[in-house]
Design a protein around this motif. Structure first.
Motif, PDB file in Angstrom:
ATOM      1  N   GLN A 190      12.195  45.108 -51.615  1.00  0.00           N
ATOM      2  CA  GLN A 190      12.506  46.268 -52.252  1.00  0.00           C
ATOM      3  C   GLN A 190      13.767  47.051 -51.345  1.00  0.00           C
ATOM      4  N   VAL A 191      14.279  47.988 -52.090  1.00  0.00           N
ATOM      5  CA  VAL A 191      15.672  48.425 -51.571  1.00  0.00           C
ATOM      6  C   VAL A 191      15.443  49.366 -50.331  1.00  0.00           C
ATOM      7  N   GLN A 192      15.963  49.217 -49.106  1.00  0.00           N
ATOM      8  CA  GLN A 192      15.565  49.897 -48.063  1.00  0.00           C
ATOM      9  C   GLN A 192      17.122  50.259 -47.148  1.00  0.00           C
ATOM     10  N   LEU A 193      17.076  51.615 -46.818  1.00  0.00           N
ATOM     11  CA  LEU A 193      18.436  52.168 -46.202  1.00  0.00           C
ATOM     12  C   LEU A 193      17.750  52.832 -45.063  1.00  0.00           C
ATOM     13  N   VAL A 194      18.335  52.132 -43.675  1.00  0.00           N
ATOM     14  CA  VAL A 194      17.874  52.564 -42.427  1.00  0.00           C
ATOM     15  C   VAL A 194      19.077  53.063 -41.606  1.00  0.00           C
ATOM     16  N   GLU A 195      19.007  54.385 -41.427  1.00  0.00           N
ATOM     17  CA  GLU A 195      20.138  54.967 -40.723  1.00  0.00           C
ATOM     18  C   GLU A 195      19.694  54.758 -39.208  1.00  0.00           C
ATOM     19  N   SER A 196      20.901  54.733 -38.337  1.00  0.00           N
ATOM     20  CA  SER A 196      20.489  54.906 -36.900  1.00  0.00           C
ATOM     21  C   SER A 196      21.849  55.286 -36.136  1.00  0.00           C
ATOM     22  N   GLY A 197      21.811  55.581 -34.957  1.00  0.00           N
ATOM     23  CA  GLY A 197      23.111  56.130 -34.304  1.00  0.00           C
ATOM     24  C   GLY A 197      23.033  57.698 -33.991  1.00  0.00           C
ATOM     25  N   GLY A 198      22.062  58.484 -34.367  1.00  0.00           N
ATOM     26  CA  GLY A 198      22.103  59.759 -34.351  1.00  0.00           C
ATOM     27  C   GLY A 198      21.848  60.097 -32.778  1.00  0.00           C
ATOM     28  N   GLY A 199      21.982  61.231 -32.335  1.00  0.00           N
ATOM     29  CA  GLY A 199      21.650  61.881 -31.021  1.00  0.00           C
ATOM     30  C   GLY A 199      22.310  63.188 -30.638  1.00  0.00           C
ATOM     31  N   LEU A 200      22.199  63.307 -29.382  1.00  0.00           N
ATOM     32  CA  LEU A 200      22.792  64.796 -28.974  1.00  0.00           C
ATOM     33  C   LEU A 200      24.222  64.495 -28.248  1.00  0.00           C
ATOM     34  N   VAL A 201      25.095  65.218 -28.787  1.00  0.00           N
ATOM     35  CA  VAL A 201      26.443  65.156 -28.253  1.00  0.00           C
ATOM     36  C   VAL A 201      27.082  66.298 -27.874  1.00  0.00           C
ATOM     37  N   PRO A 202      28.050  66.308 -26.896  1.00  0.00           N
ATOM     38  CA  PRO A 202      28.466  67.804 -26.641  1.00  0.00           C
ATOM     39  C   PRO A 202      29.567  68.000 -27.624  1.00  0.00           C
ATOM     40  N   PRO A 203      29.970  69.461 -27.675  1.00  0.00           N
ATOM     41  CA  PRO A 203      31.098  69.594 -28.754  1.00  0.00           C
ATOM     42  C   PRO A 203      32.569  68.763 -28.192  1.00  0.00           C
ATOM     43  N   GLY A 204      32.909  68.221 -29.365  1.00  0.00           N
ATOM     44  CA  GLY A 204      34.175  67.571 -28.940  1.00  0.00           C
ATOM     45  C   GLY A 204      33.965  65.968 -28.767  1.00  0.00           C
ATOM     46  N   GLY A 205      32.695  65.606 -28.909  1.00  0.00           N
ATOM     47  CA  GLY A 205      32.502  64.261 -28.554  1.00  0.00           C
ATOM     48  C   GLY A 205      32.317  63.442 -29.888  1.00  0.00           C
ATOM     49  N   SER A 206      31.952  62.072 -29.818  1.00  0.00           N
ATOM     50  CA  SER A 206      31.804  61.308 -31.042  1.00  0.00           C
ATOM     51  C   SER A 206      30.398  60.489 -30.972  1.00  0.00           C
ATOM     52  N   LEU A 207      30.228  60.191 -32.259  1.00  0.00           N
ATOM     53  CA  LEU A 207      29.234  59.283 -32.625  1.00  0.00           C
ATOM     54  C   LEU A 207      29.561  58.338 -33.748  1.00  0.00           C
ATOM     55  N   THR A 208      29.014  57.195 -33.733  1.00  0.00           N
ATOM     56  CA  THR A 208      29.004  56.397 -34.809  1.00  0.00           C
ATOM     57  C   THR A 208      27.662  56.148 -35.622  1.00  0.00           C
ATOM     58  N   LEU A 209      27.505  56.521 -36.934  1.00  0.00           N
ATOM     59  CA  LEU A 209      26.233  56.223 -37.458  1.00  0.00           C
ATOM     60  C   LEU A 209      26.357  54.855 -38.089  1.00  0.00           C
ATOM     61  N   SER A 210      25.117  54.181 -38.266  1.00  0.00           N
ATOM     62  CA  SER A 210      24.955  53.143 -39.178  1.00  0.00           C
ATOM     63  C   SER A 210      23.858  52.982 -40.203  1.00  0.00           C
ATOM     64  N   CYS A 211      23.962  52.663 -41.412  1.00  0.00           N
ATOM     65  CA  CYS A 211      23.098  52.290 -42.426  1.00  0.00           C
ATOM     66  C   CYS A 211      22.941  51.059 -42.927  1.00  0.00           C
ATOM     67  N   ALA A 212      22.106  50.329 -42.541  1.00  0.00           N
ATOM     68  CA  ALA A 212      21.540  48.898 -42.794  1.00  0.00           C
ATOM     69  C   ALA A 212      20.860  48.794 -44.098  1.00  0.00           C
ATOM     70  N   ALA A 213      21.281  48.293 -45.105  1.00  0.00           N
ATOM     71  CA  ALA A 213      20.845  48.317 -46.292  1.00  0.00           C
ATOM     72  C   ALA A 213      20.157  46.817 -46.584  1.00  0.00           C
ATOM     73  N   SER A 214      19.255  46.849 -47.414  1.00  0.00           N
ATOM     74  CA  SER A 214      18.436  45.417 -47.806  1.00  0.00           C
ATOM     75  C   SER A 214      18.035  45.580 -49.097  1.00  0.00           C
ATOM     76  N   GLY A 215      17.574  44.423 -49.881  1.00  0.00           N
ATOM     77  CA  GLY A 215      16.893  44.332 -50.906  1.00  0.00           C
ATOM     78  C   GLY A 215      17.687  44.664 -52.395  1.00  0.00           C
ATOM     79  N   PHE A 216      19.135  44.520 -52.129  1.00  0.00           N
ATOM     80  CA  PHE A 216      20.050  44.438 -53.228  1.00  0.00           C
ATOM     81  C   PHE A 216      21.227  43.657 -52.713  1.00  0.00           C
ATOM     82  N   THR A 217      22.085  43.643 -53.682  1.00  0.00           N
ATOM     83  CA  THR A 217      23.346  43.087 -53.269  1.00  0.00           C
ATOM     84  C   THR A 217      24.466  44.026 -52.941  1.00  0.00           C
TER      85      THR A 217
END
Length: 116
Positions: free
Chosen positions: A1-28
């Motif tokens: 089945q189709v799944q989308l799984v996000e990761s990479g969130g968190g607590l960051v101070p103003p001016g900071g950086s984060l990179t989120l990921s979304c891993a997909a499966s179950g479809f092309t």
């Protein structure tokens, strides 16, 4: 089945950086556009960024333009959201979304909190 799984969130101070990921499966993955949305506290869910299936065309909400970058790796079935110069108003749950196989799919979301 189709799944989308996000990761990479968190607590960051103003001016900071984060990179989120979304891993997909179950479809092309390489055949479908992908989108990032967010929903802040007390706010409606809003579209943040979108990318076409090949990764050649991207669109952004005005509120994050110039600070966030959406990208994808079709070999890894993953879409990314690089977030720089984060502001407290970027605090939200971030979701990835796709229309695949004639249906609408959302991930479970990942929390991003921008606070000192």
């Amino acid at each position: 089945q189709v799944q989308l799984v996000e990761s990479g969130g968190g607590l960051v101070p103003p001016g900071g950086s984060l990179t989120l990921s979304c891993a997909a499966s179950g479809f092309t993955f390489s055949r479908y556009a992908m989108r990032w949305y967010r929903q802040g506290p007390g706010k409606e869910r809003e579209l943040v960024a979108a990318i076409d299936s090949a990764g050649s065309t991207t669109t952004y909400a005005d509120s994050i333009k110039g600070r966030f970058t959406i990208s994808r790796d079709n070999a890894k079935n993953t879409v990314y959201l690089e977030m720089n110069s984060l502001k407290p108003e970027d605090t939200a749950v971030y979701y990835c979304r796709t229309f695949a196989l004639l249906r609408d799919y959302w991930g479970q979301g990942t929390q991003v909190t921008v606070s000192s």
